[in-house]
Every structure is written in C-alpha cells, then in structure tokens.
Design an enzyme around this catalytic site. Sequence first.
Site, short mmCIF file in Angstrom:
data_model
loop_
_atom_site.label_atom_id
_atom_site.label_comp_id
_atom_site.label_asym_id
_atom_site.label_seq_id
_atom_site.Cartn_x
_atom_site.Cartn_y
_atom_site.Cartn_z
N GLU A 1 0.84 -1.21 0.00
CA GLU A 1 0.00 0.00 0.00
C GLU A 1 0.88 1.26 0.00
OE1 GLU A 1 -3.51 0.76 0.13
OE2 GLU A 1 -2.60 2.74 -0.12
N GLY B 1 11.71 -0.47 2.53
CA GLY B 1 12.66 -0.08 1.50
C GLY B 1 12.32 1.30 0.94
N GLY C 1 10.17 2.60 -1.27
CA GLY C 1 8.79 3.08 -1.32
C GLY C 1 8.31 3.47 0.07
N THR C 2 8.60 2.62 1.04
CA THR C 2 8.17 2.85 2.42
C THR C 2 8.82 4.11 2.99
OG1 THR C 2 8.04 0.46 2.69
CG2 THR C 2 8.10 1.77 4.71
N ILE D 1 16.30 -6.66 0.58
CA ILE D 1 17.35 -7.56 0.10
C ILE D 1 18.14 -6.90 -1.02
CG2 ILE D 1 16.14 -9.67 0.75
CD1 ILE D 1 15.61 -10.07 -2.32
N ASP D 2 17.53 -5.90 -1.69
CA ASP D 2 18.18 -5.31 -2.87
C ASP D 2 19.33 -4.37 -2.51
OD1 ASP D 2 16.36 -6.65 -4.39
OD2 ASP D 2 15.08 -4.92 -4.78
N MET E 1 17.29 -11.43 -7.76
CA MET E 1 16.46 -10.23 -7.62
C MET E 1 17.32 -8.96 -7.72
SD MET E 1 13.39 -10.99 -4.97
CE MET E 1 11.93 -11.83 -5.54
O1 F6P Z 1 12.20 -6.82 -2.05
C1 F6P Z 1 12.62 -6.28 -3.26
C2 F6P Z 1 12.16 -7.17 -4.35
O2 F6P Z 1 12.56 -8.41 -3.92
C3 F6P Z 1 12.66 -6.95 -5.77
O3 F6P Z 1 13.96 -7.33 -6.05
C4 F6P Z 1 11.64 -7.74 -6.52
O4 F6P Z 1 11.62 -7.51 -7.86
C5 F6P Z 1 10.39 -7.34 -5.84
O5 F6P Z 1 10.76 -7.13 -4.49
C6 F6P Z 1 9.26 -8.27 -6.05
O6 F6P Z 1 8.44 -8.37 -4.96
P1 F6P Z 1 6.85 -8.48 -4.97
O7 F6P Z 1 6.48 -9.53 -5.93
O8 F6P Z 1 6.54 -8.83 -3.55
O9 F6P Z 1 6.33 -7.15 -5.37
#
Ligand code: F6P
Length: 346
Positions: free
Chosen positions: A80, A116, A118-119, A140-141, A183
């Site tokens: 959200e 991350g 967005g938050t 994790i990124d 990822m």
């Molecule tokens: O947490 C970051 C991340 O893992 C990105 O590397 C990845 O593309 C994305 O989230 C996908 O997450 P979701 O499917 O939960 O939106």
Amino acid sequence: MGKIHNGQKIGILTAGGDCPGINAAIRGVGKTAIVRYDMKVIGISDGFTGLINKEFRELTESDLSGILTLGGTILGTSREKPFKSDGKGKNDMRKPVLIKEHYEQMDLDCLVCIGGNGTLKTAHLLAEEGLNVVGIPKTIDNDVWGTDLSFGFDSAVNIATEAIDRLHSTANSHKRIMIIELMGHNAGWIALYSGLAGGGDVILIPEIQYDEKKIAEYLINRFQENKAYSIMVVAEGIKTPVKDESAARYLSRRIAELTGIETRETVLGYIQRGGTPSPMDRVLATRYGSAAADLIAKRDFGKMVALKNNEITSVPLADVSGRLNLVNPDNTMVIKAKNMGTSFGN
Ligand code: F6P
C-alpha cells in the site's frame, strides 16, 4: 543500564516486500523501547493498510521474545502506497488524511516505518504532513540511499551464493552454460556480491549495459580454452528486448543461439527473501532497531537509521526519499572482478 521513564507511545509497521531480519528489527525497537525507555509499543498490521484501517495491537515484551530468528514479519506487510496518484495526475489525499487521523486517535508519539525505498518515501511524506516518523532501511536489494547496508541483503547474498555453488557441479557434468537470475530491479548488488562469492564467469547488472555478442564471444573463448562450463549471474532488472519473458529465459535462448552451446536457466525468485536471517542480518537489524528507539527517546524524528563505516548513525528521511543506492560501474569490486577475467558483458 537502568530504565529511563520516557513514556512515549510508538507504532511500528513493516511495509513493502518482506525480507529476513524484519522480526529482529521489530524486536530491537520494541525491546529497547520497553526495557530501556518504558515506552508503550503498538504493532500495526500489514504496513500502511493497517493505519488506514486502524488494525493494530499492543506488543508486550513477551510478544517480542522468540522472534529474532523468524523469517517474514510478525506484523504482516503490504505494498500500500497511500500517497500514490489516483491515475488522473492528482494525488488522492484521502488515505494520508485517514492515516493522520488514526495516528492521532491512537495517541501515537512516533511511527517507526521499517521498509525499502517506497516505504521510506511514504515515511518522509508523512513526516511532511506533521507525523513524527523514524525509518529503518530494509531490503534484500540494498538499494536504499544513505546507508552502507540494508538488512536482508546479507541473507539474500548467502542464499544466492549457495544456489550458484550448486549450479557449478551440474554445469560441469553437462558442460553447459548455466544462467541464474537473481532479484534486483534497479540495483545489481545481489548479483554483484553473490556473483563474486560464487565465482560467476559473467555478471550482468542493470547499471552496466551489456552486449550479447561480446558475452557470446567470451563464452566461446572459455570453451576453446578447455573450460568445461560457464556460470552467468544476472540481475532480474537488466534490459532485454522481450517484455513477457524473464531476463534469464531470454538470455538462455539468445546465448544458446549465438554460441551453439547448451544453455540452461534458473530463476531463484522469492527463495531469496524467505527464511531465517543470517547472523549478520540479525545483528544489523538489532542495531538498527535499538538505534531507532534511541532516536525516538531523544525525539529526533524525521530520520532513518543508517550504517556508515560500521557505525550506526542517522540521515534525514528528506535526503533518502526518491534516491537509489546503485552500483557504480567503476565500483572497485567490478574493477577487481574484471581484472580477474570476469565479464560484465561490456
Ligand atoms: O524486495 C525487493 C524485491 O525483492 C525486488 O527485487 C523484486 O523484484 C520485488 O521485491 C518483487 O516483490 P513483490 O512480488 O513482492 O512485489
């Protein structure tokens, strides 16, 4: 260390994609807030959705016990984004208004946002709306600006490295090119670190433009030099001309066509985000959480806790918001890997 009666009431939420170490961070904030500062701690459900719908519960010290090693988040999460445009070029302010109202009705003195980019952007916008906010970088990124490391990253690199290690033996048996997709939409940190740790022959990251023909030439040379197999470590965010195909699938087809060598792909996906955090992430998340409670005790709001040269510090959310920590193509790790013969496809 004795108890200092601070008496503030704090809300904690976890938003965006989950990652290993979130519960360690919740525990770090919550236990420090309760044990050291005598604060009241409220756990908000499912990220900003919980603030919009007023879904929360008090977290006692015993709620925070036994969660250090747990993957995921005990609070739940969501993607959200309350300030997101309504699609007509205008921001819909109903959700931020609700959040502000509920924050006041819940009598919160501060909101801790664990998340991350967005938050942390939302956290900054809420701070601009007058809420007291503290951020904790989680992804994790590892692409949050203003900190050397986000928690979750180390666990993901460990998981990705183990996967690469396992690909070596099967690649060798079949004399294949093995492509593993990891990822990282914008930032190639996971691919870079695990590519180095796992001895990837080719590492492709979004920050460095690759040339398929140069990769093919490099791989053919390896086979001509009697190197039985090759490993390619690829970030999911690299640009490919095909939209509805994973980067690994696309490359697997193209590299097989261009080299004539049997090629296979693996997309590691959500495995990278699941399960128990690494010891390094447990420590980092704990340090961040505890430091966030210290900031709140000092009423030093509008900040994100950060790691600089292995010391915990803080940076203004205003500086973090809207920026990304990307791999510099001249990063010394890239240069060192190139000096050892690793290809970045350029
Ligand atoms: O947490 C970051 C991340 O893992 C990105 O590397 C990845 O593309 C994305 O989230 C996908 O997450 P979701 O499917 O939960 O939106």
